[in-house]
Design an enzyme around this catalytic site. Structure first.
Site, PDB file in Angstrom:
ATOM      1  N   PHE A  27       0.841  -1.199   0.000  1.00 45.01           N
ATOM      2  CA  PHE A  27       0.000   0.000   0.000  1.00 45.01           C
ATOM      3  C   PHE A  27       0.876   1.249   0.000  1.00 45.01           C
ATOM      4  CE2 PHE A  27      -3.387   2.854   1.817  1.00 45.01           C
ATOM      5  CZ  PHE A  27      -4.345   2.625   0.848  1.00 45.01           C
ATOM      6  N   ARG A  50       1.531  -6.451   6.035  1.00 49.34           N
ATOM      7  CA  ARG A  50       1.984  -6.844   7.365  1.00 49.34           C
ATOM      8  C   ARG A  50       0.987  -6.301   8.370  1.00 49.34           C
ATOM      9  NH1 ARG A  50       5.083  -4.350  11.178  1.00 49.34           N
ATOM     10  NH2 ARG A  50       5.588  -2.637   9.756  1.00 49.34           N
ATOM     11  N   HIS A 110       6.021  -3.459 -12.772  1.00 51.46           N
ATOM     12  CA  HIS A 110       7.363  -3.243 -13.301  1.00 51.46           C
ATOM     13  C   HIS A 110       7.950  -4.635 -13.520  1.00 51.46           C
ATOM     14  CE1 HIS A 110      11.201  -1.593 -14.197  1.00 51.46           C
ATOM     15  NE2 HIS A 110      11.732  -1.638 -12.988  1.00 51.46           N
ATOM     16  N   ASP A 193      12.299   1.509 -18.942  1.00 49.39           N
ATOM     17  CA  ASP A 193      11.877   2.218 -17.729  1.00 49.39           C
ATOM     18  C   ASP A 193      13.097   2.603 -16.892  1.00 49.39           C
ATOM     19  OD1 ASP A 193       9.483   2.953 -15.967  1.00 49.39           O
ATOM     20  OD2 ASP A 193      10.678   1.756 -14.583  1.00 49.39           O
ATOM     21  N   GLU A 229      14.200  29.989 -11.952  1.00 52.34           N
ATOM     22  CA  GLU A 229      14.618  29.847 -13.341  1.00 52.34           C
ATOM     23  C   GLU A 229      14.885  28.398 -13.746  1.00 52.34           C
ATOM     24  OE1 GLU A 229      14.413  32.003 -15.617  1.00 52.34           O
ATOM     25  OE2 GLU A 229      13.881  33.654 -14.282  1.00 52.34           O
ATOM     26  N   GLU A 233      10.077  26.781 -13.185  1.00 56.15           N
ATOM     27  CA  GLU A 233       9.578  26.880 -14.565  1.00 56.15           C
ATOM     28  C   GLU A 233       9.614  25.549 -15.301  1.00 56.15           C
ATOM     29  OE1 GLU A 233      10.052  30.174 -17.282  1.00 56.15           O
ATOM     30  OE2 GLU A 233      11.251  31.210 -15.772  1.00 56.15           O
TER      31      GLU A 233
END
Length: 341
Positions: A27, A50, A110, A193, A229, A233
């Site tokens: 979780f 757990r 994954h 990935d 900067e 941005e």
């Protein structure tokens, strides 16, 4: 260029997943986002955690039924493993594998442990992947506003013959069918990935921001100006890139910025950076990075913890915290609340 096939909700049997009992193991970010969306989509979800741990308490607060991982596996048709990569193999061997049955679906977001053969599933078990291309908290926040995060699906073992259909139905239930779903392989997902995280979207961007910040501050400019900067941005321009690629970003910025982009950018990210990226990719493809990472995790994380501490104490973090707490947008519509999700 290969043809791109994108699956949307209209192409998917959205009811199929509702005939399966799903055990989500973990979780954390993805466990939170996916299980919340599954529940809201009308799926039968139980969480394997757990008992009495922090995640167990959080999950119960959200109204989930939780139980020990082994008990959740025994009850489930689908076992979605969403604990950290470095913990999966040990938990799998001790608390999942002994209770798996032929015909069950072992799922990942994954491909790391399957691709690098840290987990080897029984032949009678389906092995599939549904990998949202965004953090779990974004999977949740996008779902809540009626959108979704694009997702990849992959099939590694398919003894039941319908593994792809189940993966698509699951992906739809977490909101991916609203945005688009693409089929890939465990190998391709894992290697691209890891490369993206290291070379561009995490490692590359983080290093670029920090270095730019340091160069400006060392030259005598205000760290607050430097922060705006090179960091603040970034999000605004990435939103434009996300909407319409580099072309939309360049359409929106000034001619000065566009000329500087195309003439100076390659000086920063030049052949040396390209070769470094190729070297990173070789380490990923060979399994060298996987070995290094797992060894670090299993040997006490000394280097990892030192790097975390060093980065947390960087001036850019102190400046950013002060700026974000001083502006009206700093605490507005937060995606992450560490006490709740």
């Amino acid at each position: 260029m290969d043809n791109l096939e994108i699956y949307l909700d209209k192409d998917i049997d959205k009811e199929l997943i509702k005939t399966k009992k799903i055990a989500v193991i973990g979780f954390g970010s993805q466990g939170y986002g996916q299980s919340m969306n599954l529940k809201d989509s009308g799926c039968d979800v139980v969480l394997g955690l757990r008992q009495g741990g922090k995640s167990d308490v959080k999950a119960k607060d959200y109204g989930f039924c939780t139980m020990a991982i082994s008990d959740a596996v025994k009850e489930a048709d689908i076992v979605q493993i969403l604990i950290p990569d470095e913990l999966q193999a040990e938990v799998y061997e001790k608390q999942i594998k002994p209770y798996l049955k032929d015909g069950q679906y072992l799922m990942f977001s994954h491909g790391f442990n399957i691709h690098y053969k840290r987990i080897i599933a029984p032949e009678g078990v389906n092995v599939i992947m549904v990998a949202p291309k965004g953090p779990g908290h974004t999977v949740r926040s996008e779902y809540q506003v009626g959108r979704g995060v694009p997702s990849l699906i992959a099939v590694y073992q398919n003894p039941s013959g319908n593994a792809k259909e189940v993966a698509l139905s699951y992906a739809s239930a977490i909101g991916a069918g609203r945005a688009g779903i693409i089929e890939t392989t465990f190998k391709e997902e894992t290697e691209t990935d890891l490369f993206g995280e290291q070379a561009v979207i995490c490692g590359g961007v983080s290093a670029l921001i920090k270095t730019g910040f340091e160069v400006l501050v060392e030259a005598g400019y205000s760290p607050y100006m430097a922060y705006f900067e090179v960091l603040h941005e970034m999000k605004l321009l990435v939103d434009l890139i996300n909407q319409g690629g580099l072309a939309d970003m360049r359409y929106s910025i000034s001619n000065t910025a566009e000329y500087g982009d195309m003439t100076r950018g390659p000086k920063v990210i030049g052949e040396q950076s390209r070769q470094a990226m190729k070297d990173l990719l070789k380490d990923i493809q060979s399994g060298s990075f996987a070995d290094e990472f797992l060894n670090e995790m299993q040997s006490g994380c000394k280097n990892f913890n030192e790097l975390r501490k060093e980065n947390a104490e960087h001036l850019i973090e102190k400046v950013g915290e002060k700026i974000r707490s001083s502006f009206v947008w700093g605490d507005r519509n937060k995606i992450i609340d560490r006490n709740k999700n």
